[in-house]
Structure formats: structure tokens, C-alpha cells
Design a protein around this motif. Sequence first.
Motif, PDB file in Angstrom:
ATOM      1  N   LYS A 250      29.883 -59.705  82.401  1.00 43.93           N
ATOM      2  CA  LYS A 250      28.546 -59.372  82.910  1.00 43.93           C
ATOM      3  C   LYS A 250      27.640 -58.905  81.775  1.00 43.93           C
ATOM      4  CE  LYS A 250      29.550 -58.112  87.679  1.00 43.93           C
ATOM      5  NZ  LYS A 250      29.559 -57.006  88.641  1.00 43.93           N
ATOM      6  N   MET A 251      28.189 -58.086  80.887  1.00 45.59           N
ATOM      7  CA  MET A 251      27.402 -57.582  79.768  1.00 45.59           C
ATOM      8  C   MET A 251      26.985 -58.736  78.854  1.00 45.59           C
ATOM      9  SD  MET A 251      28.351 -54.762  76.856  1.00 45.59           S
ATOM     10  CE  MET A 251      29.475 -55.877  76.046  1.00 45.59           C
ATOM     11  N   ARG A 252      27.915 -59.650  78.562  1.00 42.52           N
ATOM     12  CA  ARG A 252      27.588 -60.802  77.709  1.00 42.52           C
ATOM     13  C   ARG A 252      26.535 -61.690  78.353  1.00 42.52           C
ATOM     14  NH1 ARG A 252      33.696 -62.376  75.914  1.00 42.52           N
ATOM     15  NH2 ARG A 252      33.997 -60.627  74.498  1.00 42.52           N
ATOM     16  N   GLU A 253      26.662 -61.919  79.669  1.00 42.63           N
ATOM     17  CA  GLU A 253      25.658 -62.725  80.376  1.00 42.63           C
ATOM     18  C   GLU A 253      24.291 -62.057  80.318  1.00 42.63           C
ATOM     19  OE1 GLU A 253      27.397 -63.069  84.253  1.00 42.63           O
ATOM     20  OE2 GLU A 253      28.432 -64.940  83.741  1.00 42.63           O
ATOM     21  N   HIS A 254      24.280 -60.757  80.479  1.00 45.47           N
ATOM     22  CA  HIS A 254      23.019 -60.010  80.413  1.00 45.47           C
ATOM     23  C   HIS A 254      22.398 -60.132  79.017  1.00 45.47           C
ATOM     24  CE1 HIS A 254      20.055 -56.912  81.146  1.00 45.47           C
ATOM     25  NE2 HIS A 254      20.460 -56.287  80.059  1.00 45.47           N
ATOM     26  N   MET A 255      23.228 -59.974  77.991  1.00 45.47           N
ATOM     27  CA  MET A 255      22.740 -60.074  76.606  1.00 45.47           C
ATOM     28  C   MET A 255      22.220 -61.483  76.328  1.00 45.47           C
ATOM     29  SD  MET A 255      23.077 -57.065  75.368  1.00 45.47           S
ATOM     30  CE  MET A 255      23.140 -57.123  73.605  1.00 45.47           C
ATOM     31  N   ALA A 256      22.924 -62.501  76.842  1.00 52.14           N
ATOM     32  CA  ALA A 256      22.498 -63.887  76.626  1.00 52.14           C
ATOM     33  C   ALA A 256      21.155 -64.143  77.306  1.00 52.14           C
ATOM     34  CB  ALA A 256      23.559 -64.845  77.155  1.00 52.14           C
ATOM     35  N   ARG A 257      20.993 -63.642  78.532  1.00 52.54           N
ATOM     36  CA  ARG A 257      19.714 -63.811  79.229  1.00 52.54           C
ATOM     37  C   ARG A 257      18.593 -63.095  78.496  1.00 52.54           C
ATOM     38  NH1 ARG A 257      21.463 -61.496  83.864  1.00 52.54           N
ATOM     39  NH2 ARG A 257      23.302 -62.646  84.398  1.00 52.54           N
TER      40      ARG A 257
END
Length: 133
Positions: A117-124
Motif C-alpha cells: 500500500k505504501m509503495r502504491e501510494h508513493m508511485a501515485r
Amino acid sequence: MTSFTKKDGMPIKDPYEILGIQSTASESDIKKAYRSLALKLHPDKQSGALTDAQRDELDKRFHEVKDARSFLLDADHVQAKKKYDANLESERLRHAEEQRREQTMSSRRKRMRDELKMREHMARKSAGGPSSS
């Protein structure tokens, strides 16, 4: 079609929540809740000390209560009510299953999920460029 229901006949707002009752409430419980709220919110029962904005808000709330009662009890809405109740039950079961899964999930798996979730948030966030800051 009223402003309370969508084109498919389903309510825009939860009629049970509007009346302050459980979705398993009986017809008499629905009527009791309606009567209680209608007496409290009816425009003719209000004191003269209210502002126009307060009167409009109470009038709007009174009509929501009236429409919620209508949706839950009127014969015109029987099929839509059955469908709505089935959707509520399905949602309740889905939520219970999600809670069960969450409780049985290992700490390693929870950590992996949180990292993802954190990686997806950072990517967005990075894909948004300078305008997202």
C-alpha cells in the motif's frame, strides 16, 4: 420517482439510518420511529424562533423521514426494498468476511500488505508530478 430514489428505484440515502432503526426493524418499529421523528420535525410543530435556514433544514429533514417511511412501507416500493435489503445483507456478510480475514492474517502478510500500500501510494504521488505536491 422522487428525489429520495434513483432511477432504478433504490434510495439515495439509507432509509433505516434516516429513521434511526436497524435494518431488521419490524413494520411497527418503522411506524413508531416515523411517528416520533415526524412529530419532532413537522414544520407546523416548530416554534417561531427559528431562522429561515433552520426551517428549511427541518423541512428537508422532515421530507427525508417521510420518504424513508414511504420506501420501507409502501406497496409501490416492495421490489426495490427487497433488493435494497438483499444488498445490505450482502454488504454485511462481505464486511464480516473481511474482518475474519484480517484477524486470521499473519503478521508477515499484514506487513507485506502495508508495504505494498505504501509503495502504491508513493508511485501515485510521484506519477502526479509537481502538481500533486
